[in-house]
Design a protein around this motif. Structure first.
Motif, PDB file in Angstrom:
ATOM      1  N   TYR A 136       0.850  -1.188   0.000  1.00 35.72           N
ATOM      2  CA  TYR A 136       0.000   0.000   0.000  1.00 35.72           C
ATOM      3  C   TYR A 136       0.888   1.241   0.000  1.00 35.72           C
ATOM      4  O   TYR A 136       2.020   1.210   0.481  1.00 35.72           O
ATOM      5  CB  TYR A 136      -0.916  -0.001   1.229  1.00 35.72           C
ATOM      6  CG  TYR A 136      -1.763  -1.245   1.305  1.00 35.72           C
ATOM      7  CD1 TYR A 136      -3.020  -1.289   0.723  1.00 35.72           C
ATOM      8  CD2 TYR A 136      -1.276  -2.398   1.930  1.00 35.72           C
ATOM      9  CE1 TYR A 136      -3.787  -2.447   0.762  1.00 35.72           C
ATOM     10  CE2 TYR A 136      -2.033  -3.559   1.972  1.00 35.72           C
ATOM     11  CZ  TYR A 136      -3.289  -3.577   1.386  1.00 35.72           C
ATOM     12  OH  TYR A 136      -4.028  -4.728   1.417  1.00 35.72           O
ATOM     13  N   ALA A 137       0.347   2.329  -0.520  1.00 35.50           N
ATOM     14  CA  ALA A 137       1.119   3.566  -0.593  1.00 35.50           C
ATOM     15  C   ALA A 137       1.402   4.105   0.802  1.00 35.50           C
ATOM     16  O   ALA A 137       0.530   4.109   1.671  1.00 35.50           O
ATOM     17  CB  ALA A 137       0.364   4.604  -1.413  1.00 35.50           C
ATOM     18  N   ALA A 138       2.643   4.561   1.004  1.00 32.96           N
ATOM     19  CA  ALA A 138       3.016   5.299   2.215  1.00 32.96           C
ATOM     20  C   ALA A 138       3.474   6.680   1.733  1.00 32.96           C
ATOM     21  O   ALA A 138       2.668   7.434   1.206  1.00 32.96           O
ATOM     22  CB  ALA A 138       4.077   4.559   3.010  1.00 32.96           C
ATOM     23  N   GLY A 160      -1.990  -4.545  -6.210  1.00 32.06           N
ATOM     24  CA  GLY A 160      -1.830  -5.739  -5.370  1.00 32.06           C
ATOM     25  C   GLY A 160      -0.470  -5.773  -4.706  1.00 32.06           C
ATOM     26  O   GLY A 160      -0.161  -4.943  -3.851  1.00 32.06           O
ATOM     27  N   ASN A 161       0.365  -6.720  -5.118  1.00 31.74           N
ATOM     28  CA  ASN A 161       1.716  -6.826  -4.556  1.00 31.74           C
ATOM     29  C   ASN A 161       2.784  -6.350  -5.540  1.00 31.74           C
ATOM     30  O   ASN A 161       3.958  -6.675  -5.398  1.00 31.74           O
ATOM     31  CB  ASN A 161       2.011  -8.271  -4.124  1.00 31.74           C
ATOM     32  CG  ASN A 161       2.070  -9.231  -5.296  1.00 31.74           C
ATOM     33  OD1 ASN A 161       1.411  -9.026  -6.315  1.00 31.74           O
ATOM     34  ND2 ASN A 161       2.853 -10.287  -5.162  1.00 31.74           N
ATOM     35  N   ILE A 185       6.453   2.499   0.735  1.00 31.61           N
ATOM     36  CA  ILE A 185       5.267   1.647   0.751  1.00 31.61           C
ATOM     37  C   ILE A 185       5.208   0.903   2.076  1.00 31.61           C
ATOM     38  O   ILE A 185       6.174   0.892   2.847  1.00 31.61           O
ATOM     39  CB  ILE A 185       5.267   0.637  -0.417  1.00 31.61           C
ATOM     40  CG1 ILE A 185       6.507  -0.269  -0.328  1.00 31.61           C
ATOM     41  CG2 ILE A 185       5.182   1.339  -1.760  1.00 31.61           C
ATOM     42  CD1 ILE A 185       6.480  -1.435  -1.279  1.00 31.61           C
ATOM     43  N   LYS A 186       4.076   0.257   2.322  1.00 30.62           N
ATOM     44  CA  LYS A 186       3.889  -0.505   3.556  1.00 30.62           C
ATOM     45  C   LYS A 186       3.021  -1.722   3.265  1.00 30.62           C
ATOM     46  O   LYS A 186       2.392  -1.815   2.200  1.00 30.62           O
ATOM     47  CB  LYS A 186       3.222   0.368   4.619  1.00 30.62           C
ATOM     48  CG  LYS A 186       1.846   0.875   4.212  1.00 30.62           C
ATOM     49  CD  LYS A 186       1.275   1.843   5.236  1.00 30.62           C
ATOM     50  CE  LYS A 186      -0.081   2.384   4.769  1.00 30.62           C
ATOM     51  NZ  LYS A 186      -0.654   3.351   5.742  1.00 30.62           N
ATOM     52  N   ASN A 191       3.834  -2.166   8.305  1.00 31.49           N
ATOM     53  CA  ASN A 191       5.288  -2.313   8.292  1.00 31.49           C
ATOM     54  C   ASN A 191       5.853  -1.651   7.039  1.00 31.49           C
ATOM     55  O   ASN A 191       5.436  -1.960   5.917  1.00 31.49           O
ATOM     56  CB  ASN A 191       5.673  -3.793   8.315  1.00 31.49           C
ATOM     57  CG  ASN A 191       5.194  -4.486   9.570  1.00 31.49           C
ATOM     58  OD1 ASN A 191       5.522  -4.083  10.675  1.00 31.49           O
ATOM     59  ND2 ASN A 191       4.386  -5.530   9.409  1.00 31.49           N
ATOM     60  N   LEU A 192       6.810  -0.753   7.225  1.00 28.31           N
ATOM     61  CA  LEU A 192       7.347   0.043   6.127  1.00 28.31           C
ATOM     62  C   LEU A 192       8.504  -0.657   5.420  1.00 28.31           C
ATOM     63  O   LEU A 192       9.328  -1.323   6.058  1.00 28.31           O
ATOM     64  CB  LEU A 192       7.819   1.395   6.651  1.00 28.31           C
ATOM     65  CG  LEU A 192       6.725   2.294   7.239  1.00 28.31           C
ATOM     66  CD1 LEU A 192       7.347   3.502   7.921  1.00 28.31           C
ATOM     67  CD2 LEU A 192       5.743   2.734   6.157  1.00 28.31           C
TER      68      LEU A 192
END
Length: 205
Positions: A136-138, A160-161, A185-186, A191-192
């Motif tokens: 996911y976007a961080a 997705g991944n 990303i995380k 978790n980053l």
């Protein structure tokens, strides 16, 4: 007359499991069909915080669903007080508890296109990095540069991944570095990503 109490035969997550997803639904399977009894059923964090949950039973399976996502890298314990569950004859379970720990592992890159140190890469190649879990976007600090430091305008996109990087056409016979900076990303647990990079070189034409 039935005088045998139901006993847990399986649990998910298992006792002392680690890297459990923060949105995990918790199940406990018993030796016979069960129903809710009079004792307390709790989910407690290592700090003693009581987690809000819902409870349901389907046959032999007790399902505990946290009403909000659990915290990452945290130990939790499912506690079933004596008598909190019974069989249909009214025989109560003995006190039962099961600890587990939520995910603390950052996402890991497992594949890249173009691969590390690939040569003769097409100038219009879409750059992708595949991870071992959904991402996911961080802060999305992602860069593409020539080896000499000239930045390329990019548009990163997550599916997705997979992290995809779209760009203007690259220069021929040029070495590039793709950098995914710490925290760009995380995973679902928050978790980053740790810093990641790889080089590739474009084709002559």
């Amino acid at each position: 007359m039935d005088s045998t109490s139901p006993k847990p035969t399986a649990g998910s997550p298992a006792r002392n499991a680690v890297n459990v997803p923060v949105d995990k639904v918790i199940t406990t399977t018993f030796s016979e069909p069960i129903k809710l009894g009079a004792g307390l059923i709790k989910l407690v964090s290592s700090s003693g915080a009581l987690i809000s949950i819902t409870k349901s039973i389907n046959g032999k399976v007790l399902t505990i669903t946290p009403t909000t996502a659990l915290k990452k890298a945290t130990k939790y314990t499912l506690i079933l007080a004596a008598g909190s569950v019974t069989d249909y004859a009214g025989n109560p379970i003995a006190a039962y508890s099961r600890p587990f720990t939520t995910d603390s592992t950052p996402p890991k890159a497992i594949a890249g296109k173009p691969a590390r140190n690939t040569v003769n890469v097409p100038l219009d190649a879409v750059i992708t990095t595949t991870f071992n879990e959904p991402i996911y976007a961080a802060n999305m600090w992602v860069t593409l540069k020539t080896a000499s430091g000239t930045s390329v305008t990019i548009n990163p996109f997550i599916n997705g991944n997979i992290l995809c990087i779209f760009h203007l056409q690259l220069k021929p016979s040029t070495k590039y570095i793709i950098e995914l900076h710490t925290g760009c990303i995380k995973d679902a647990a928050g978790n980053l990503l740790k810093y990641y990079y790889r080089y590739f070189t474009t084709a002559a034409t």
